[in-house]
Scaffold this active site. Structure first.
Site, PDB file in Angstrom:
ATOM      1  CG  HIS A 149      10.842 -11.519   0.555  1.00 62.28           C
ATOM      2  ND1 HIS A 149      10.016 -11.118  -0.469  1.00 62.28           N
ATOM      3  CD2 HIS A 149      11.522 -10.403   0.953  1.00 62.28           C
ATOM      4  CE1 HIS A 149      10.183  -9.820  -0.685  1.00 62.28           C
ATOM      5  NE2 HIS A 149      11.080  -9.359   0.170  1.00 62.28           N
ATOM      6  CD  GLU A 150      14.081  -9.824   3.841  1.00 69.62           C
ATOM      7  OE1 GLU A 150      15.086  -9.265   3.351  1.00 69.62           O
ATOM      8  OE2 GLU A 150      12.965  -9.282   3.889  1.00 69.62           O
ATOM      9  CG  HIS A 153      15.668  -8.935  -1.352  1.00 71.66           C
ATOM     10  ND1 HIS A 153      15.244  -8.257  -2.470  1.00 71.66           N
ATOM     11  CD2 HIS A 153      14.661  -8.789  -0.436  1.00 71.66           C
ATOM     12  CE1 HIS A 153      14.056  -7.732  -2.259  1.00 71.66           C
ATOM     13  NE2 HIS A 153      13.671  -8.039  -1.035  1.00 71.66           N
ATOM     14  CD  GLU A 211      10.900  -5.635  -1.458  1.00 75.28           C
ATOM     15  OE1 GLU A 211      10.608  -6.790  -1.078  1.00 75.28           O
ATOM     16  OE2 GLU A 211      11.783  -4.958  -0.917  1.00 75.28           O
TER      17      GLU A 211
END
Length: 300
Positions: A149-150, A153, A211
């Site tokens: 997820h990070e 980004h 997100e």
């Protein structure tokens, strides 16, 4: 006046950018796995090299201050080695989503802190806080959910877009300030003087759409790397249990809730074939995902 200049600048960028280049962003994941929209052209207002250099500087400051506080885990620490082994598998899948990722100087550090937090800055600078791993008792698959997820980004250049939208496109050296005082109890005045305290690349708050996109791209990356994407369901259920007692900082910038779980569940059929392929088995032979905390049922 500044808004008019920014609008004019953006118009020039859009006119100067060939349609094929804009469409190229959307091609990532189009053949299988998840599909997402093209990256925002707003990000082009901020030079990628400049932002990545600022991120590298902030990341180095974080490591230096963590070392001074004896909170930076050494390379031979078992958890550091574990994180880097997981990262290595995920990083191999990163260029699919951003070709520049193949040239990034990826780093991952473990910070000894009670904070339930993690981030990936532009250019592939990753940090995990021990509180996240310990409080949630993360399995390798669940670490991969957070890390994927990070990383998403950074790969989708959400920070670059947010900085542009914040009117900091021409900030240059002003892009600084890691909020180290909040992490290590450093004198805020000293921290502000050293960094300028204008922007915090590690802790930027992204939009709900960012997100959701990071969730989906992260699931795609981890599935291709051989980690079970159903761990995303278990992870957010763990987060919900923890939130009842003391909301972790990670949740303050990553809104949770039934809608998020439903969105992840909705896209599991797109990524489970990737996971089965990575494991070299038929999707029907995959056992349910079982986390290590009682009260959370197997995810099928």
């Amino acid at each position: 006046m500044k808004k008019k200049l920014a609008a004019a600048w953006l118009g020039l960028l859009l006119c100067a950018t060939p349609p094929a280049l804009l469409a190229k962003d959307n091609a990532r994941g189009a053949e299988d796995g998840v599909r997402v929209d093209e990256m925002s052209p707003l990000r082009n207002m901020v030079p990628e090299e400049e932002l990545e250099a600022a991120a590298a500087q902030q990341y180095n400051e974080l490591k230096q201050e963590a070392a001074k506080a004896q909170a930076l885990a050494p390379p031979d620490h078992p958890q550091t080695q574990r994180l880097r082994a997981i990262a290595q598998r995920l990083i191999a899948q990163a260029p699919r989503w951003n070709q520049r990722a193949a040239q990034w100087n990826w780093e991952i550090s473990l910070i000894g802190s009670k904070q339930v937090n993690a981030f990936c800055m532009p250019g592939g600078k990753i940090a995990f806080f021990s509180g996240l791993i310990n409080n949630l008792k993360l399995t390798d698959d669940e670490v991969a959910v957070v890390m994927g997820h990070e990383m998403a980004h950074a790969l989708r250049e959400h920070s670059r877009e947010r900085v542009a939208k914040s009117g900091l496109a021409d900030a240059g050296a002003k892009i600084a300030g890691l909020g180290l005082s909040a992490i290590f109890g450093i004198d805020p005045n000293l921290t502000s003087a050293a960094t300028g305290g204008v922007a915090n690349l590690a802790m930027l708050k992204f939009s709900r759409n960012d997100e959701t996109e990071a969730d989906l791209v992260g699931l795609d990356i981890m599935a291709r790397a051989g980690f079970d994407p159903r761990a995303g369901i278990a992870l957010w259920q763990k987060m919900g249990m923890l939130e009842k007692s003391a909301p972790p900082q990670w949740l303050s910038t990553h809104p949770a809730g039934p809608a998020r779980l439903a969105e992840i569940d909705k896209h599991l059929p797109s990524v489970m074939p990737l996971y089965a392929k990575a494991k070299g088995v038929a999707i029907t032979s995959l056992p349910p995902y079982q986390t290590n905390v009682s009260g959370i049922p197997p995810v099928r």
